[in-house]
Design an enzyme around this catalytic site. Structure first.
Site, PDB file in Angstrom:
ATOM      1  N   SER A 119       8.223   8.373  -3.360  1.00 33.18           N
ATOM      2  CA  SER A 119       9.289   7.810  -2.538  1.00 33.18           C
ATOM      3  C   SER A 119       9.236   6.292  -2.540  1.00 33.18           C
ATOM      4  O   SER A 119      10.191   5.647  -2.128  1.00 33.18           O
ATOM      5  CB  SER A 119       9.170   8.319  -1.106  1.00 33.18           C
ATOM      6  OG  SER A 119       7.878   8.038  -0.618  1.00 33.18           O
ATOM      7  N   HIS A 140      13.598  11.731  -7.326  1.00 32.94           N
ATOM      8  CA  HIS A 140      13.268  11.671  -5.899  1.00 32.94           C
ATOM      9  C   HIS A 140      14.095  12.693  -5.119  1.00 32.94           C
ATOM     10  O   HIS A 140      15.312  12.548  -5.002  1.00 32.94           O
ATOM     11  CB  HIS A 140      13.506  10.243  -5.378  1.00 32.94           C
ATOM     12  CG  HIS A 140      13.066  10.054  -3.968  1.00 32.94           C
ATOM     13  ND1 HIS A 140      13.737   9.242  -3.092  1.00 32.94           N
ATOM     14  CD2 HIS A 140      12.027  10.582  -3.278  1.00 32.94           C
ATOM     15  CE1 HIS A 140      13.119   9.294  -1.915  1.00 32.94           C
ATOM     16  NE2 HIS A 140      12.085  10.078  -2.010  1.00 32.94           N
ATOM     17  N   GLU A 152      17.679  11.522  -6.414  1.00 35.07           N
ATOM     18  CA  GLU A 152      17.841  10.200  -7.027  1.00 35.07           C
ATOM     19  C   GLU A 152      17.138  10.238  -8.386  1.00 35.07           C
ATOM     20  O   GLU A 152      15.941  10.531  -8.454  1.00 35.07           O
ATOM     21  CB  GLU A 152      17.225   9.120  -6.140  1.00 35.07           C
ATOM     22  CG  GLU A 152      18.009   8.889  -4.860  1.00 35.07           C
ATOM     23  CD  GLU A 152      17.355   7.879  -3.933  1.00 35.07           C
ATOM     24  OE1 GLU A 152      18.071   6.999  -3.424  1.00 35.07           O
ATOM     25  OE2 GLU A 152      16.131   7.971  -3.696  1.00 35.07           O
ATOM     26  N   ASN A 190      15.901   5.362   0.645  1.00 38.80           N
ATOM     27  CA  ASN A 190      14.890   4.774   1.532  1.00 38.80           C
ATOM     28  C   ASN A 190      15.124   3.288   1.777  1.00 38.80           C
ATOM     29  O   ASN A 190      14.721   2.758   2.811  1.00 38.80           O
ATOM     30  CB  ASN A 190      13.482   5.030   0.990  1.00 38.80           C
ATOM     31  CG  ASN A 190      13.022   6.446   1.297  1.00 38.80           C
ATOM     32  OD1 ASN A 190      13.593   7.103   2.164  1.00 38.80           O
ATOM     33  ND2 ASN A 190      12.022   6.925   0.595  1.00 38.80           N
TER      34      ASN A 190
HETATM   35  N1  3HC Z   1      17.199  29.512   3.398  1.00 37.58           N
HETATM   36  C1  3HC Z   1      18.494  29.222   3.125  1.00 37.58           C
HETATM   37  N2  3HC Z   1      19.311  28.538   3.934  1.00 37.58           N
HETATM   38  C2  3HC Z   1      18.787  28.121   5.093  1.00 37.58           C
HETATM   39  C3  3HC Z   1      17.442  28.366   5.453  1.00 37.58           C
HETATM   40  C4  3HC Z   1      16.637  29.111   4.557  1.00 37.58           C
HETATM   41  N3  3HC Z   1      15.379  29.396   4.820  1.00 37.58           N
HETATM   42  N4  3HC Z   1      17.215  27.800   6.644  1.00 37.58           N
HETATM   43  C5  3HC Z   1      18.349  27.226   7.030  1.00 37.58           C
HETATM   44  N5  3HC Z   1      19.293  27.431   6.094  1.00 37.58           N
HETATM   45  C6  3HC Z   1      20.683  26.988   6.144  1.00 37.58           C
HETATM   46  C7  3HC Z   1      21.301  27.396   7.464  1.00 37.58           C
HETATM   47  O1  3HC Z   1      21.745  28.726   7.426  1.00 37.58           O
HETATM   48  C8  3HC Z   1      22.413  26.412   7.616  1.00 37.58           C
HETATM   49  O2  3HC Z   1      23.501  26.757   6.772  1.00 37.58           O
HETATM   50  P1  3HC Z   1      25.015  26.541   7.250  1.00 37.58           P
HETATM   51  O3  3HC Z   1      25.176  25.061   7.421  1.00 37.58           O
HETATM   52  O4  3HC Z   1      25.831  27.091   6.108  1.00 37.58           O
HETATM   53  O5  3HC Z   1      25.142  27.304   8.512  1.00 37.58           O
HETATM   54  C9  3HC Z   1      21.782  25.139   7.039  1.00 37.58           C
HETATM   55  O6  3HC Z   1      20.769  25.568   6.128  1.00 37.58           O
HETATM   56  C10 3HC Z   1      21.166  24.280   8.119  1.00 37.58           C
HETATM   57  O7  3HC Z   1      20.107  24.995   8.739  1.00 37.58           O
HETATM   58  P2  3HC Z   1      19.904  25.171  10.309  1.00 37.58           P
HETATM   59  O8  3HC Z   1      21.210  25.461  10.962  1.00 37.58           O
HETATM   60  O9  3HC Z   1      18.811  26.159  10.560  1.00 37.58           O
HETATM   61  O10 3HC Z   1      19.317  23.832  10.765  1.00 37.58           O
HETATM   62  P3  3HC Z   1      20.081  22.509  11.067  1.00 37.58           P
HETATM   63  O11 3HC Z   1      21.539  22.682  11.156  1.00 37.58           O
HETATM   64  O12 3HC Z   1      19.328  21.955  12.187  1.00 37.58           O
HETATM   65  O13 3HC Z   1      19.796  21.648   9.741  1.00 37.58           O
HETATM   66  C11 3HC Z   1      18.555  20.216   8.355  1.00 37.58           C
HETATM   67  C12 3HC Z   1      18.485  21.413   9.291  1.00 37.58           C
HETATM   68  C13 3HC Z   1      19.251  20.598   7.055  1.00 37.58           C
HETATM   69  C14 3HC Z   1      17.101  19.850   8.053  1.00 37.58           C
HETATM   70  C15 3HC Z   1      19.334  19.076   9.067  1.00 37.58           C
HETATM   71  O14 3HC Z   1      18.798  18.849  10.337  1.00 37.58           O
HETATM   72  C16 3HC Z   1      19.305  17.785   8.301  1.00 37.58           C
HETATM   73  O15 3HC Z   1      20.013  17.596   7.332  1.00 37.58           O
HETATM   74  N6  3HC Z   1      18.444  16.834   8.756  1.00 37.58           N
HETATM   75  C17 3HC Z   1      18.267  15.566   8.105  1.00 37.58           C
HETATM   76  C18 3HC Z   1      17.152  15.698   7.109  1.00 37.58           C
HETATM   77  C19 3HC Z   1      16.976  14.438   6.334  1.00 37.58           C
HETATM   78  O16 3HC Z   1      17.536  13.403   6.617  1.00 37.58           O
HETATM   79  N7  3HC Z   1      16.121  14.549   5.300  1.00 37.58           N
HETATM   80  C20 3HC Z   1      15.800  13.431   4.474  1.00 37.58           C
HETATM   81  C21 3HC Z   1      14.517  12.854   4.955  1.00 37.58           C
HETATM   82  S1  3HC Z   1      14.100  11.423   4.040  1.00 37.58           S
HETATM   83  C22 3HC Z   1      13.302  11.986   2.705  1.00 37.58           C
HETATM   84  O17 3HC Z   1      13.069  13.147   2.535  1.00 37.58           O
HETATM   85  C23 3HC Z   1      12.890  10.971   1.709  1.00 37.58           C
HETATM   86  C24 3HC Z   1      11.440  10.722   1.738  1.00 37.58           C
HETATM   87  O18 3HC Z   1      11.138   9.846   0.667  1.00 37.58           O
HETATM   88  C25 3HC Z   1      10.949  10.086   3.028  1.00 37.58           C
END
Ligand code: 3HC
Length: 288
Positions: A119, A140, A152, A190
């Site tokens: 990252s 990424h 990315e 990031n």
């Molecule tokens: N299998 C398949 N699908 C699943 C699942 C599983 N095990 N678990 C959840 N899902 C599906 C759900 O059914 C839902 O689908 P829908 O939108 O069609 O109804 C969708 O995924 C979202 O799941 P949830 O409803 O259970 O949960 P949330 O709505 O709370 O979403 C999240 C969870 C996707 C993690 C959301 O909160 C999100 O996008 N958060 C932001 C995460 C983010 O910003 N990540 C980047 C971090 S930075 C990074 O990684 C870079 C590094 O370098 C630091």
């Protein structure tokens, strides 16, 4: 499709997600961990996630069988000999990555593409660990890998256009949308996200608003799925701190400097979700 067989180094949070989506898309995928215990834990998290998807009706049951068929775990690096693409998702430690790529280079075919999921470390610096730096890229992914649509694809000034095109094609084949970018610390996401998270900690540290008000402000005011303090817990305070240090070192801009509170929480072992305590208490479900 030039990429047929995929190797993933590391079956932790990111490596397990990458291995899962690769196998789920039909690519024979080998994931390598350092010990049988770590491998068992990583593979277990993949099957747990898929089973949760089946239970929610989001993943058809046959996908679980597809992953079982396409995904192989190993503790031996030499099992990755036939891979066309190797994605490294090992801990963010340059000497360790140097050792890994050095060992891999001795055993893989000359046309193989090496990619790092780092990252924040320099892709160019890592490409120096290889005799064919033009076949070295950044790929990424975002957490949680199976749900986040973006990859990315990071090229260096030496990257071979064919290797970049092959990597783009593979990312699309596993269902991701690609953003192409150059090798600059933090890439695109990031570079924008980390100062935002650090600013949220500063707002909290200065007592301008409560934790919940900061998170609600950005969730309800901007439509973000998670507030910035919740997201910092989710990503890991240690990871956020580590990335900010590298970004500050690269750009020397105050917006990349870690706020003292973040540093103190990291020193106190409050790393967020992974340690059960950060801005939230993760022993409760949902976190309090
Ligand atoms: N299998 C398949 N699908 C699943 C699942 C599983 N095990 N678990 C959840 N899902 C599906 C759900 O059914 C839902 O689908 P829908 O939108 O069609 O109804 C969708 O995924 C979202 O799941 P949830 O409803 O259970 O949960 P949330 O709505 O709370 O979403 C999240 C969870 C996707 C993690 C959301 O909160 C999100 O996008 N958060 C932001 C995460 C983010 O910003 N990540 C980047 C971090 S930075 C990074 O990684 C870079 C590094 O370098 C630091």
């Amino acid at each position: 499709m030039a990429i047929q067989r995929v190797g993933v180094i590391g079956c932790g949070l990111m490596g397990s997600g990458i291995a899962q989506v690769s196998a789920q898309a039909g690519f024979p995928t080998l994931v390598r961990e350092v010990s049988p215990n770590a491998l068992e834990k990583g593979l277990g998290s993949i099957y747990k996630f898929l089973q949760a998807g089946v239970d929610k009706g989001k993943v058809p049951p046959y996908e679980l069988d597809k992953v079982k068929k396409n995904l192989t775990g190993t503790v031996k690096l030499e099992d990755l000999t036939d891979c066309d693409l190797i994605v490294e998702a090992a801990p963010e430690n340059l000497p360790l990555k140097k050792e890994l790529f050095g060992a891999l280079e001795a055993i893989v075919k000359p046309g193989a593409i090496f990619a790092s999921n780092t990252s924040s470390l320099s892709i160019t610096e890592m490409s120096n660990f290889c005799k064919r730096p033009e076949r070295f890229l950044g790929l990424h992914f975002f957490n949680p890998v199976p749900l986040m649509k973006l990859v990315e694809v990071v090229k260096t000034v030496r990257s071979d256009a064919a290797a970049v095109a092959d990597a783009n094609a593979w990312c699309m084949a596993i269902g991701k949308t690609v953003v192409n970018c150059g090798d600059s610390t933090g890439f695109v996401v990031n570079r924008l996200l980390v100062p935002y998270m650090l600013d949220a900690v500063r707002v909290y540290e200065q007592g301008l608003a409560s934790r919940d008000d900061i998170d609600n402000a950005m969730k309800l005011g901007c439509g973000y799925p998670m507030g910035p303090l919740f997201l910092t817990d989710y990503v890991g305070l240690d990871t956020t701190y580590y990335i900010s240090e590298i970004m500050f070192d690269e750009f020397k801009e105050p917006r990349f400097a870690a706020p003292p509170l973040l540093k103190r929480m990291v020193l106190a072992g409050q790393h967020g979700r992974k340690t059960g305590r950060g801005f939230y208490d993760w022993s409760a479900n949902p976190p309090k």
